[in-house]
Design a protein around this motif. Structure first.
Motif, PDB file in Angstrom:
ATOM      1  N   HIS A 111      -1.521   0.775   1.497  1.00 37.55           N
ATOM      2  CA  HIS A 111      -1.379   1.440   0.193  1.00 37.55           C
ATOM      3  C   HIS A 111      -0.175   0.899  -0.570  1.00 37.55           C
ATOM      4  O   HIS A 111      -0.072   1.107  -1.778  1.00 37.55           O
ATOM      5  CB  HIS A 111      -1.231   2.940   0.398  1.00 37.55           C
ATOM      6  CG  HIS A 111      -2.449   3.566   0.996  1.00 37.55           C
ATOM      7  ND1 HIS A 111      -2.776   3.406   2.326  1.00 37.55           N
ATOM      8  CD2 HIS A 111      -3.430   4.303   0.445  1.00 37.55           C
ATOM      9  CE1 HIS A 111      -3.914   4.054   2.566  1.00 37.55           C
ATOM     10  NE2 HIS A 111      -4.329   4.589   1.454  1.00 37.55           N
ATOM     11  N   GLY A 138      -5.979  -1.126  -5.834  1.00 36.71           N
ATOM     12  CA  GLY A 138      -5.176  -0.017  -6.346  1.00 36.71           C
ATOM     13  C   GLY A 138      -3.852   0.148  -5.622  1.00 36.71           C
ATOM     14  O   GLY A 138      -2.972   0.870  -6.092  1.00 36.71           O
ATOM     15  N   ARG A 140      -0.070  -0.630  -4.220  1.00 38.51           N
ATOM     16  CA  ARG A 140       1.093  -1.032  -5.026  1.00 38.51           C
ATOM     17  C   ARG A 140       1.954  -2.082  -4.317  1.00 38.51           C
ATOM     18  O   ARG A 140       2.251  -1.941  -3.126  1.00 38.51           O
ATOM     19  CB  ARG A 140       1.981   0.185  -5.294  1.00 38.51           C
ATOM     20  CG  ARG A 140       1.319   1.241  -6.158  1.00 38.51           C
ATOM     21  CD  ARG A 140       1.225   0.735  -7.583  1.00 38.51           C
ATOM     22  NE  ARG A 140       0.935   1.776  -8.542  1.00 38.51           N
ATOM     23  CZ  ARG A 140      -0.240   1.942  -9.145  1.00 38.51           C
ATOM     24  NH1 ARG A 140      -1.270   1.182  -8.839  1.00 38.51           N
ATOM     25  NH2 ARG A 140      -0.384   2.883 -10.060  1.00 38.51           N
ATOM     26  N   VAL A 180       2.314  -2.986 -13.419  1.00 37.80           N
ATOM     27  CA  VAL A 180       2.070  -1.605 -13.853  1.00 37.80           C
ATOM     28  C   VAL A 180       3.378  -0.858 -14.160  1.00 37.80           C
ATOM     29  O   VAL A 180       3.368   0.358 -14.339  1.00 37.80           O
ATOM     30  CB  VAL A 180       1.243  -0.806 -12.813  1.00 37.80           C
ATOM     31  CG1 VAL A 180      -0.169  -1.329 -12.727  1.00 37.80           C
ATOM     32  CG2 VAL A 180       1.908  -0.800 -11.436  1.00 37.80           C
ATOM     33  N   ALA A 196      -0.043  -3.558  -9.247  1.00 43.19           N
ATOM     34  CA  ALA A 196      -1.177  -2.923  -8.563  1.00 43.19           C
ATOM     35  C   ALA A 196      -2.186  -3.996  -8.211  1.00 43.19           C
ATOM     36  O   ALA A 196      -2.455  -4.907  -8.996  1.00 43.19           O
ATOM     37  CB  ALA A 196      -1.827  -1.884  -9.470  1.00 43.19           C
ATOM     38  N   ARG A 197      -2.723  -3.885  -6.996  1.00 44.92           N
ATOM     39  CA  ARG A 197      -3.792  -4.788  -6.571  1.00 44.92           C
ATOM     40  C   ARG A 197      -5.032  -4.462  -7.389  1.00 44.92           C
ATOM     41  O   ARG A 197      -5.421  -3.293  -7.475  1.00 44.92           O
ATOM     42  CB  ARG A 197      -4.046  -4.575  -5.071  1.00 44.92           C
ATOM     43  CG  ARG A 197      -5.323  -5.151  -4.542  1.00 44.92           C
ATOM     44  CD  ARG A 197      -5.116  -6.608  -4.175  1.00 44.92           C
ATOM     45  NE  ARG A 197      -5.965  -7.010  -3.086  1.00 44.92           N
ATOM     46  CZ  ARG A 197      -7.239  -7.412  -3.221  1.00 44.92           C
ATOM     47  NH1 ARG A 197      -7.823  -7.431  -4.392  1.00 44.92           N
ATOM     48  NH2 ARG A 197      -7.908  -7.786  -2.158  1.00 44.92           N
ATOM     49  N   PRO A 201      -9.326   2.098  -6.496  1.00 43.85           N
ATOM     50  CA  PRO A 201      -8.957   2.536  -5.142  1.00 43.85           C
ATOM     51  C   PRO A 201     -10.171   2.861  -4.286  1.00 43.85           C
ATOM     52  O   PRO A 201     -10.160   2.668  -3.074  1.00 43.85           O
ATOM     53  CB  PRO A 201      -8.121   3.791  -5.389  1.00 43.85           C
ATOM     54  CG  PRO A 201      -7.669   3.695  -6.787  1.00 43.85           C
ATOM     55  CD  PRO A 201      -8.682   2.886  -7.546  1.00 43.85           C
TER      56      PRO A 201
END
Ligand SMILES: C[S@@+](CC[C@H](N)C(=O)[O-])C[C@H]1O[C@@H](n2cnc3c(N)ncnc32)[C@H](O)[C@@H]1O
Length: 214
Positions: A111, A138, A140, A180, A196-197, A201
């Motif tokens: 995450h 999503g 970080r 972001v 953010a990827r 999510p």
């Protein structure tokens, strides 16, 4: 759960100053608050634990496991010692060269990923790509580094340290990291960026790895 590497330890000196002076260079709580590192993050990876300056406070804030590593066996040992002393059960510390061996974590499993004071080393674009690979959509990516300011009491030479725009350019090369945040001021001496990827999510709803698997 905490253990040293099961593989041969590399001996490489990180070139870090001593622990107390290093730890005194950061307002760790302020940095983690401004980056929004909290219990909404489940599993988090960190590249380069150093003395564990951020590893322990991050592990205390998140709701899952912190996987951290360092190429320097002495740093791994020290961070492990601090983890044991603090009684933290959600930290895994490993001796690993992320440039040659990546994070050793399942793709799209994390995450969050911390790249703190590390992007002046060789191959920052490679590091950012490896970090992106282990992040869930999503997830970080948190990067902090020394401000480009001659008044900073430590840090790599001004020629070596990347400005925020340089970090943004390296992140753009990965093609999956979207900025972001603004450039965050992390006084006294650092700045921060959050990426953010790409992807929603819920795009990756793969099961969490079974116990023991990473
Ligand atoms: C300047 S220190 C920062 C430590 C910590 N992130 C912090 O901010 O307090 C960078 C650390 O990254 C480690 N390191 C450098 N290259 C690495 C690599 N390729 N793989 C894993 N660790 C690495 C160094 O040994 C050192 O401990």
């Amino acid at each position: 759960m905490h253990h040293a590497a099961a593989e041969p330890m590399k001996v490489r000196d990180s070139g870090m100053p001593n622990e107390a002076p290093w730890d005194s260079l950061f307002d760790v709580d302020l940095i983690l608050e401004r980056l929004d590192i909290d219990a909404s993050l489940v599993d988090v990876a960190e590249l380069g634990c150093g003395y564990g300056t951020f590893s322990l406070p991050v592990a205390e804030r998140i709701s899952g496991t912190l996987h951290t590593c360092d190429i320097d066996a002495a740093m791994v040992a020290r961070t492990n010692e601090r983890v044991v002393h603090a009684g933290l059960a959600n930290v895994v510390v490993e001796c690993r060269d992320v440039v040659t061996r990546e994070f050793g974590l399942l793709p799209a499993s994390q995450h969050g990923c911390l790249l703190f004071n590390i992007l002046h080393y060789a191959d920052p674009a490679v590091l950012l790509r490896s970090a992106a690979r282990c992040l869930r959509p999503g997830g970080r990516l948190f990067a902090i580094h020394w401000r480009h300011d001659p008044a900073t009491p430590r840090g790599p030479s001004l020629q070596m340290r990347p400005r925020p725009e340089q970090v943004m350019a390296w992140a753009a090369e990965s093609e999956v990291l979207d900025l972001v945040s603004e450039v965050l001021d992390l006084p006294p001496w650092h700045y921060g960026l959050v990426f953010a990827r790409a992807g929603a999510p819920d795009e990756d709803l793969g099961e969490r790895p079974a116990e023991g698997l990473r």
